[in-house]
Write a protein that holds these residues in place. Structure first.
Motif, PDB file in Angstrom:
ATOM      1  N   GLY A  30       0.805  -1.221   0.000  1.00  0.00           N
ATOM      2  CA  GLY A  30       0.000   0.000   0.000  1.00  0.00           C
ATOM      3  C   GLY A  30       0.835   1.267   0.000  1.00  0.00           C
ATOM      4  O   GLY A  30       0.290   2.364   0.119  1.00  0.00           O
ATOM      5  N   GLY A  31       2.159   1.115  -0.133  1.00  0.00           N
ATOM      6  CA  GLY A  31       3.047   2.265  -0.086  1.00  0.00           C
ATOM      7  C   GLY A  31       3.157   2.989  -1.422  1.00  0.00           C
ATOM      8  O   GLY A  31       2.547   2.606  -2.426  1.00  0.00           O
ATOM      9  N   THR A  32       3.968   4.034  -1.415  1.00  0.00           N
ATOM     10  CA  THR A  32       4.214   4.847  -2.606  1.00  0.00           C
ATOM     11  C   THR A  32       5.711   4.945  -2.833  1.00  0.00           C
ATOM     12  O   THR A  32       6.474   5.156  -1.880  1.00  0.00           O
ATOM     13  CB  THR A  32       3.644   6.265  -2.425  1.00  0.00           C
ATOM     14  N   ALA A  33       6.136   4.800  -4.068  1.00  0.00           N
ATOM     15  CA  ALA A  33       7.554   4.909  -4.401  1.00  0.00           C
ATOM     16  C   ALA A  33       7.919   6.357  -4.691  1.00  0.00           C
ATOM     17  O   ALA A  33       7.130   7.113  -5.279  1.00  0.00           O
ATOM     18  CB  ALA A  33       7.881   4.030  -5.605  1.00  0.00           C
ATOM     19  N   ALA A  34       9.124   6.753  -4.286  1.00  0.00           N
ATOM     20  CA  ALA A  34       9.616   8.097  -4.579  1.00  0.00           C
ATOM     21  C   ALA A  34       9.895   8.240  -6.073  1.00  0.00           C
ATOM     22  O   ALA A  34      10.356   7.301  -6.729  1.00  0.00           O
ATOM     23  CB  ALA A  34      10.878   8.377  -3.781  1.00  0.00           C
ATOM     24  N   VAL A  35       9.610   9.422  -6.613  1.00  0.00           N
ATOM     25  CA  VAL A  35       9.805   9.692  -8.043  1.00  0.00           C
ATOM     26  C   VAL A  35      10.469  11.063  -8.206  1.00  0.00           C
ATOM     27  O   VAL A  35      10.155  12.004  -7.474  1.00  0.00           O
ATOM     28  CB  VAL A  35       8.459   9.668  -8.807  1.00  0.00           C
ATOM     29  N   TRP A  36      11.381  11.169  -9.169  1.00  0.00           N
ATOM     30  CA  TRP A  36      12.023  12.436  -9.514  1.00  0.00           C
ATOM     31  C   TRP A  36      11.859  12.691 -11.006  1.00  0.00           C
ATOM     32  O   TRP A  36      11.610  11.761 -11.781  1.00  0.00           O
ATOM     33  CB  TRP A  36      13.519  12.404  -9.212  1.00  0.00           C
ATOM     34  N   THR A  37      12.043  13.943 -11.395  1.00  0.00           N
ATOM     35  CA  THR A  37      12.079  14.283 -12.822  1.00  0.00           C
ATOM     36  C   THR A  37      13.381  15.012 -13.131  1.00  0.00           C
ATOM     37  O   THR A  37      13.914  15.743 -12.279  1.00  0.00           O
ATOM     38  CB  THR A  37      10.900  15.183 -13.222  1.00  0.00           C
ATOM     39  N   ILE A  38      13.877  14.769 -14.318  1.00  0.00           N
ATOM     40  CA  ILE A  38      15.015  15.519 -14.849  1.00  0.00           C
ATOM     41  C   ILE A  38      14.504  16.210 -16.118  1.00  0.00           C
ATOM     42  O   ILE A  38      14.204  15.542 -17.113  1.00  0.00           O
ATOM     43  CB  ILE A  38      16.205  14.610 -15.182  1.00  0.00           C
ATOM     44  N   THR A  39      14.386  17.514 -16.065  1.00  0.00           N
ATOM     45  CA  THR A  39      13.842  18.271 -17.198  1.00  0.00           C
ATOM     46  C   THR A  39      14.987  18.898 -17.989  1.00  0.00           C
ATOM     47  O   THR A  39      15.773  19.690 -17.444  1.00  0.00           O
ATOM     48  CB  THR A  39      12.885  19.359 -16.709  1.00  0.00           C
ATOM     49  N   THR A  93      14.610   3.052 -11.766  1.00  0.00           N
ATOM     50  CA  THR A  93      14.369   2.837 -13.192  1.00  0.00           C
ATOM     51  C   THR A  93      13.961   4.175 -13.790  1.00  0.00           C
ATOM     52  O   THR A  93      13.623   5.114 -13.060  1.00  0.00           O
ATOM     53  CB  THR A  93      13.263   1.792 -13.427  1.00  0.00           C
ATOM     54  N   ALA A  94      13.999   4.275 -15.128  1.00  0.00           N
ATOM     55  CA  ALA A  94      13.714   5.563 -15.761  1.00  0.00           C
ATOM     56  C   ALA A  94      12.920   5.399 -17.046  1.00  0.00           C
ATOM     57  O   ALA A  94      13.049   4.394 -17.758  1.00  0.00           O
ATOM     58  CB  ALA A  94      15.022   6.302 -16.040  1.00  0.00           C
ATOM     59  N   THR A  95      12.103   6.407 -17.340  1.00  0.00           N
ATOM     60  CA  THR A  95      11.403   6.538 -18.619  1.00  0.00           C
ATOM     61  C   THR A  95      11.596   7.980 -19.080  1.00  0.00           C
ATOM     62  O   THR A  95      12.018   8.848 -18.296  1.00  0.00           O
ATOM     63  CB  THR A  95       9.905   6.228 -18.490  1.00  0.00           C
ATOM     64  N   SER A  96      11.279   8.242 -20.344  1.00  0.00           N
ATOM     65  CA  SER A  96      11.420   9.617 -20.832  1.00  0.00           C
ATOM     66  C   SER A  96      10.289   9.956 -21.796  1.00  0.00           C
ATOM     67  O   SER A  96       9.727   9.076 -22.459  1.00  0.00           O
ATOM     68  CB  SER A  96      12.776   9.804 -21.528  1.00  0.00           C
ATOM     69  N   ALA A  97       9.981  11.258 -21.883  1.00  0.00           N
ATOM     70  CA  ALA A  97       8.978  11.752 -22.827  1.00  0.00           C
ATOM     71  C   ALA A  97       9.140  13.256 -22.944  1.00  0.00           C
ATOM     72  O   ALA A  97       9.206  13.968 -21.932  1.00  0.00           O
ATOM     73  CB  ALA A  97       7.560  11.408 -22.359  1.00  0.00           C
ATOM     74  N   ALA A  98       9.232  13.729 -24.160  1.00  0.00           N
ATOM     75  CA  ALA A  98       9.247  15.163 -24.458  1.00  0.00           C
ATOM     76  C   ALA A  98      10.263  15.945 -23.631  1.00  0.00           C
ATOM     77  O   ALA A  98       9.950  16.987 -23.048  1.00  0.00           O
ATOM     78  CB  ALA A  98       7.843  15.735 -24.257  1.00  0.00           C
ATOM     79  N   GLY A  99      11.479  15.411 -23.528  1.00  0.00           N
ATOM     80  CA  GLY A  99      12.536  16.131 -22.834  1.00  0.00           C
ATOM     81  C   GLY A  99      12.531  15.996 -21.335  1.00  0.00           C
ATOM     82  O   GLY A  99      13.316  16.661 -20.646  1.00  0.00           O
ATOM     83  N   VAL A 100      11.668  15.136 -20.785  1.00  0.00           N
ATOM     84  CA  VAL A 100      11.603  14.933 -19.333  1.00  0.00           C
ATOM     85  C   VAL A 100      11.887  13.469 -19.014  1.00  0.00           C
ATOM     86  O   VAL A 100      11.246  12.568 -19.560  1.00  0.00           O
ATOM     87  CB  VAL A 100      10.227  15.329 -18.763  1.00  0.00           C
ATOM     88  N   VAL A 101      12.845  13.254 -18.118  1.00  0.00           N
ATOM     89  CA  VAL A 101      13.163  11.902 -17.634  1.00  0.00           C
ATOM     90  C   VAL A 101      12.453  11.698 -16.300  1.00  0.00           C
ATOM     91  O   VAL A 101      12.569  12.526 -15.389  1.00  0.00           O
ATOM     92  CB  VAL A 101      14.678  11.719 -17.447  1.00  0.00           C
ATOM     93  N   THR A 102      11.706  10.614 -16.181  1.00  0.00           N
ATOM     94  CA  THR A 102      11.046  10.270 -14.920  1.00  0.00           C
ATOM     95  C   THR A 102      11.815   9.125 -14.278  1.00  0.00           C
ATOM     96  O   THR A 102      11.947   8.051 -14.864  1.00  0.00           O
ATOM     97  CB  THR A 102       9.583   9.862 -15.146  1.00  0.00           C
ATOM     98  N   VAL A 103      12.335   9.355 -13.083  1.00  0.00           N
ATOM     99  CA  VAL A 103      13.159   8.379 -12.360  1.00  0.00           C
ATOM    100  C   VAL A 103      12.358   7.873 -11.164  1.00  0.00           C
ATOM    101  O   VAL A 103      11.902   8.671 -10.326  1.00  0.00           O
ATOM    102  CB  VAL A 103      14.479   9.015 -11.886  1.00  0.00           C
ATOM    103  N   THR A 104      12.189   6.557 -11.068  1.00  0.00           N
ATOM    104  CA  THR A 104      11.354   5.964 -10.019  1.00  0.00           C
ATOM    105  C   THR A 104      12.177   5.010  -9.161  1.00  0.00           C
ATOM    106  O   THR A 104      12.887   4.141  -9.687  1.00  0.00           O
ATOM    107  CB  THR A 104      10.172   5.196 -10.633  1.00  0.00           C
ATOM    108  N   PHE A 105      12.077   5.163  -7.854  1.00  0.00           N
ATOM    109  CA  PHE A 105      12.758   4.267  -6.916  1.00  0.00           C
ATOM    110  C   PHE A 105      12.163   2.877  -7.031  1.00  0.00           C
ATOM    111  O   PHE A 105      10.954   2.711  -7.213  1.00  0.00           O
ATOM    112  CB  PHE A 105      12.613   4.804  -5.492  1.00  0.00           C
ATOM    113  N   ARG A 106      13.001   1.870  -6.907  1.00  0.00           N
ATOM    114  CA  ARG A 106      12.539   0.489  -7.107  1.00  0.00           C
ATOM    115  C   ARG A 106      11.599  -0.004  -6.001  1.00  0.00           C
ATOM    116  O   ARG A 106      10.879  -0.979  -6.205  1.00  0.00           O
ATOM    117  CB  ARG A 106      13.727  -0.461  -7.193  1.00  0.00           C
ATOM    118  N   HIS A 107      11.597   0.649  -4.859  1.00  0.00           N
ATOM    119  CA  HIS A 107      10.826   0.161  -3.721  1.00  0.00           C
ATOM    120  C   HIS A 107       9.880   1.236  -3.204  1.00  0.00           C
ATOM    121  O   HIS A 107      10.223   2.423  -3.180  1.00  0.00           O
ATOM    122  CB  HIS A 107      11.758  -0.267  -2.580  1.00  0.00           C
ATOM    123  N   LYS A 108       8.727   0.802  -2.753  1.00  0.00           N
ATOM    124  CA  LYS A 108       7.784   1.718  -2.115  1.00  0.00           C
ATOM    125  C   LYS A 108       8.242   1.998  -0.682  1.00  0.00           C
ATOM    126  O   LYS A 108       8.835   1.145  -0.030  1.00  0.00           O
ATOM    127  CB  LYS A 108       6.385   1.112  -2.109  1.00  0.00           C
TER     128      LYS A 108
END
Length: 476
Positions: free
Chosen positions: A98-107, A157-172
């Motif tokens: 039921g937790g939430t993983a930390a997420v960052w963006t690199i613009t 892990t990371a994904t990207s779209a339109a110049g923005v990288v979304t970085v997600t922590f592997r654990h909640k």
């Protein structure tokens, strides 16, 4: 004195018989248990289920057992790199569903006007991204996400779209909130011309699992040193409760848990002031590339091995190999570290060459049961030394007095053997003033239980030396 045989019994057939006993063959102090348990998150790809212990010899084992890039994989690798002499075990935990993983963006913005490199660092690991002249923001973001995902040991892990990288922590959970993402860590690094890169927190990690299941799974297994991947107040309280129980006479398997604590001076001091555990230690840093769980594992491995060699010797100056030092502005100065130590937070220092070293390791203990300041359990050498004295005395008594009777002769022998052991303690510089110890030593049969023998021991513990002070009265 009646000689007690283990196997020889009376018989009428004449002859000479002999049996052998090793009771007197072992002399000197027994070696201390040199054993570390590392506790952290696993990934679903790991082959070992949560709460199962495994002996660790290589980081690749941890990658297979707990999933490559998992928090526990990183902690084991950090402990092994810092000190592989200690016996390392690992136990994984599953995240709270039921937790939430930390997420960052690199613009990113572009296009680049010159070739160069995007120099990122995630959790102390360098992630370089090659940029060609004329690359668009989208192209650079795609390359950045690919570079992050190619670093399989990273806890993100990371994904990207339109110049923005979304970085997600592997654990909640909250651990991800303390992961450090930065760029241009070293002085000679700079963004390519025409490029901007902004790192920002997007989602705050929340809701940790309960470590109570870990303590239940350990049972009576003895681990003198424990590194925890979670450092939230609720789970640290469960650690305090468990370690208090292990320290007591009913269990006699003492241990110390280490955690990393990051944040401003105010954040770290406030955290320390809410704690009061004798058997838990938190190492405080302002902003460090290496995550706090790797710092905890490194400190536990280095300090644990040193304490097993000499439980009374302090650890100042011991190097934490593999831990990346922060830049100068992200380091606590002397006056700030003094405040940390007065709030129950342990400290590290940094050399000019970039090495990270232990400065002083203390417990969270602040006050006694009467809310008065209590420094009796301040330095971790105190519990380490007392734990070893108890262990070595119990080992000696079990070896010297198996299947004994509670007679005056046995008590006299117990007195002799205990004093002989105390002399070994003094020679090892664990205690001093042996004459005072002998004068205060009492051994007697219990008044209500004739099968019990009571001893009063008053060792004068050797204290660690942290400071010299000199006054110069010069002559002009």
């Amino acid at each position: 004195m009646t000689i007690a045989f283990d196997s020889i019994t009376p018989r009428r057939v004449p002859g000479s018989r002999a049996e052998f006993s090793a009771r007197r063959a072992i002399s000197g102090l027994p070696p201390a248990l040199n054993k570390l348990l590392v506790v952290g998150y696993r990934r679903a790809a790991g082959t070992v289920a949560a709460l199962q212990r495994r002996r660790m010899v290589t980081a690749d084992q941890a990658a297979e057992y707990f999933g490559r890039g998992s928090q526990l994989h990183g902690m084991v690798a950090s402990a092994l790199l810092a000190n592989s002499s200690i016996e390392i075990w690992a136990m994984s935990i599953d995240e709270n569903a039921g937790g939430t993983a930390a997420v960052w963006t690199i613009t990113l913005t572009g296009p680049s006007s010159a070739a160069g490199e995007l120099s990122y660092m995630i959790g102390g690991v360098k992630v370089p991204v090659v940029v060609a002249s004329g690359d668009s923001a989208t192209a650079m973001a795609t390359a950045t996400a690919a570079a992050i995902n190619a670093s399989l040991d990273l806890p993100v892990t990371a994904t990207s779209a339109a110049g923005v990288v979304t970085v997600t922590f592997r654990h909640k959970g909250t651990a991800g909130n303390e992961l450090d993402l930065r760029q241009n860590h070293f002085e000679n690094q700079a963004l390519p011309g025409g490029v901007t890169s902004v790192i920002a927190s997007s989602v705050v990690g929340a809701t940790n699992p309960d470590l109570s299941a870990v303590w239940a799974a350990l049972g009576t297994e003895w681990y003198p040193y424990i590194a925890l991947g979670l450092n939230d107040a609720a789970n640290l309280t469960t650690a305090d409760t468990e370690l208090d129980s292990r320290w007591g006479a009913a269990r006699q398997i003492p241990g110390r848990a280490f955690i990393g604590v990051t944040g401003t001076l105010s954040t770290c001091v406030s955290f320390g002031q809410t704690r009061n555990g004798i058997h838990t230690t938190g190492i405080g840093v302002k902003k460090m590339p290496s995550p706090p769980w790797k710092l905890a594992a490194a400190v536990a491995a280095v300090a644990g091995n040193a304490l097993a060699i000499d439980p009374a010797r302090q650890q100042t100056g011991l190097k934490l190999t593999g831990i990346v030092a922060p830049i100068a502005t992200d380091r606590f100065i002397d006056a700030e570290r003094e405040q940390l130590l007065n709030a129950g937070i342990s400290t590290v220092t940094f050399t000019s060459s970039g090495d990270v070293e232990i400065e002083r390791l203390i417990s969270f203990r602040q006050v006694n049961s009467f809310s008065a300041p209590d420094r009796n359990w301040l330095d971790i050498t105190r519990t380490s030394t007392l734990g070893y004295l108890s262990y070595s005395w119990r080992e000696m008594m079990a070896r010297k007095f198996p299947r004994s009777k509670n007679t005056a002769g046995t008590r006299d022998s117990g007195r002799f053997e205990t004093i002989a052991l105390a002399r070994d303690w003094e020679e090892a510089e664990l205690i001093e003033n042996i004459d005072t110890f002998i004068a205060g030593f009492v051994i007697e049969q219990d008044a209500t239980d004739p099968t019990q023998c009571n001893l009063l021991l008053t060792p004068d513990l050797v204290d660690p030396l942290f400071n010299w002070a000199a006054r110069f009265e010069f002559i002009g």
